[in-house]
Enzyme design. Structure first.
Site, PDB file in Angstrom:
ATOM      1  N   ASP A   9       4.351   6.792   8.140  1.00 10.17           N
ATOM      2  CA  ASP A   9       3.558   6.122   7.120  1.00 10.17           C
ATOM      3  C   ASP A   9       2.165   6.769   7.134  1.00 10.17           C
ATOM      4  O   ASP A   9       1.826   7.493   8.083  1.00 10.17           O
ATOM      5  CB  ASP A   9       3.485   4.628   7.496  1.00 10.17           C
ATOM      6  CG  ASP A   9       2.454   3.868   6.704  1.00 10.17           C
ATOM      7  OD1 ASP A   9       2.469   3.961   5.469  1.00 10.17           O
ATOM      8  OD2 ASP A   9       1.613   3.174   7.338  1.00 10.17           O
ATOM      9  N   LEU A  10       1.354   6.507   6.125  1.00  9.59           N
ATOM     10  CA  LEU A  10      -0.010   7.056   6.084  1.00  9.59           C
ATOM     11  C   LEU A  10      -1.061   6.030   6.531  1.00  9.59           C
ATOM     12  O   LEU A  10      -1.602   6.123   7.622  1.00  9.59           O
ATOM     13  CB  LEU A  10      -0.319   7.569   4.670  1.00  9.59           C
ATOM     14  CG  LEU A  10       0.458   8.813   4.228  1.00  9.59           C
ATOM     15  CD1 LEU A  10       0.225   9.109   2.750  1.00  9.59           C
ATOM     16  CD2 LEU A  10       0.057  10.017   5.070  1.00  9.59           C
ATOM     17  N   ASP A  11      -1.350   5.036   5.668  1.00 10.79           N
ATOM     18  CA  ASP A  11      -2.423   4.076   5.943  1.00 10.79           C
ATOM     19  C   ASP A  11      -2.183   3.315   7.246  1.00 10.79           C
ATOM     20  O   ASP A  11      -1.129   2.683   7.427  1.00 10.79           O
ATOM     21  CB  ASP A  11      -2.520   3.043   4.809  1.00 10.79           C
ATOM     22  CG  ASP A  11      -3.053   3.622   3.506  1.00 10.79           C
ATOM     23  OD1 ASP A  11      -3.998   4.422   3.544  1.00 10.79           O
ATOM     24  OD2 ASP A  11      -2.515   3.246   2.437  1.00 10.79           O
ATOM     25  N   SER A  68       5.194   6.754   2.157  1.00  9.22           N
ATOM     26  CA  SER A  68       4.077   5.845   1.883  1.00  9.22           C
ATOM     27  C   SER A  68       4.332   5.107   0.588  1.00  9.22           C
ATOM     28  O   SER A  68       4.840   5.682  -0.375  1.00  9.22           O
ATOM     29  CB  SER A  68       2.775   6.652   1.763  1.00  9.22           C
ATOM     30  OG  SER A  68       1.761   5.869   1.176  1.00  9.22           O
ATOM     31  N   ARG A  69       3.951   3.829   0.562  1.00 15.03           N
ATOM     32  CA  ARG A  69       4.104   3.053  -0.669  1.00 15.03           C
ATOM     33  C   ARG A  69       2.757   2.795  -1.327  1.00 15.03           C
ATOM     34  O   ARG A  69       2.570   1.796  -2.022  1.00 15.03           O
ATOM     35  CB  ARG A  69       4.870   1.766  -0.387  1.00 15.03           C
ATOM     36  CG  ARG A  69       4.320   0.956   0.745  1.00 15.03           C
ATOM     37  CD  ARG A  69       5.264  -0.152   1.171  1.00 15.03           C
ATOM     38  NE  ARG A  69       5.462  -1.114   0.096  1.00 15.03           N
ATOM     39  CZ  ARG A  69       6.293  -2.153   0.154  1.00 15.03           C
ATOM     40  NH1 ARG A  69       7.008  -2.359   1.247  1.00 15.03           N
ATOM     41  NH2 ARG A  69       6.419  -2.984  -0.836  1.00 15.03           N
ATOM     42  N   LYS A  99      10.431   0.780   0.955  1.00 14.26           N
ATOM     43  CA  LYS A  99      10.640   2.055   1.651  1.00 14.26           C
ATOM     44  C   LYS A  99      12.119   2.391   1.819  1.00 14.26           C
ATOM     45  O   LYS A  99      12.458   3.508   2.198  1.00 14.26           O
ATOM     46  CB  LYS A  99       9.890   2.075   2.985  1.00 14.26           C
ATOM     47  CG  LYS A  99       8.391   2.202   2.764  1.00 14.26           C
ATOM     48  CD  LYS A  99       7.615   2.734   3.930  1.00 14.26           C
ATOM     49  CE  LYS A  99       6.128   2.771   3.554  1.00 14.26           C
ATOM     50  NZ  LYS A  99       5.258   3.229   4.632  1.00 14.26           N
ATOM     51  N   ASP A 122       2.883   0.643  10.332  1.00 15.75           N
ATOM     52  CA  ASP A 122       2.092  -0.489  10.844  1.00 15.75           C
ATOM     53  C   ASP A 122       2.424  -1.825  10.169  1.00 15.75           C
ATOM     54  O   ASP A 122       1.743  -2.814  10.435  1.00 15.75           O
ATOM     55  CB  ASP A 122       0.588  -0.217  10.644  1.00 15.75           C
ATOM     56  CG  ASP A 122       0.226  -0.239   9.173  1.00 15.75           C
ATOM     57  OD1 ASP A 122       0.764   0.607   8.415  1.00 15.75           O
ATOM     58  OD2 ASP A 122      -0.546  -1.119   8.756  1.00 15.75           O
TER      59      ASP A 122
HETATM   60 MG   LIG Z   1       0.540   1.550   6.620  1.00 17.17          MG
END
Ligand SMILES: [Mg+2]
Length: 155
Positions: A9-11, A68-69, A99, A122
């Site tokens: 994931d990114l964030d 990533s969403r 996802k 996360d």
């Molecule tokens: Mg995240």
């Protein structure tokens, strides 16, 4: 378990946009060393172990991808380029929605079974949905770090 693909994931997994998701920042972005600032001087940083982890996987020839969403895919892609990490990932699935969709695309395009994937994220909703597919989904509490990474992939 042989790990064929690691998906990030990114964030709040690879980066921190000063306490918010990247779709809450204000482009344009500017790079200042290891730090990226948005137009409101909000800082966007990779968690400190991220580059070492990506380099480790690359060295071990473990494939890597992104899921990533975010509501602002083009902003996320700009940040990926500014951090100069785009070449680590063989596939980037970046768009809103469950996802499960992102992972269906990864499985289909890369021809890798869910059982050979590890996923770091996360948010519990993503962990639950992707874990139900048979992917080893690892909950990230405060950004990806080396200890969590090594225990997850059993180094
Ligand atoms: Mg995240």
């Amino acid at each position: 378990m042989s790990v064929e693909l690691i998906v990030f994931d990114l964030d709040f997994t690879l980066w921190d946009c000063d306490g918010v998701w990247c779709d809450c920042t204000c482009p344009p972005y500017k790079k200042h060393g290891n730090l990226i600032l948005d137009s409101q001087k909000r800082s966007i940083t990779l968690y400190s172990d991220v580059i070492a982890i990506l380099q480790y996987c690359q060295k071990q020839q473990i494939k890597m991808a992104l899921a990533s969403r975010t509501g602002e895919p083009s902003w996320a892609k700009q940040l990926i380029e500014l951090f100069d990490i785009q070449s680590f990932f063989i596939q980037q699935e970046i768009y809103p929605g469950s996802k499960v969709n992102h992972f269906q695309m990864l499985k289909q395009n890369l021809n890798i079974d869910y059982g050979q994937m590890v996923f770091f994220d996360d948010e519990m909703r993503n962990i639950k949905e992707v874990g139900d597919l048979g992917v080893k989904a690892v909950f990230v509490e405060t950004g990806l770090n080396w200890d969590m990474f090594t225990s997850a992939i059993q180094l």
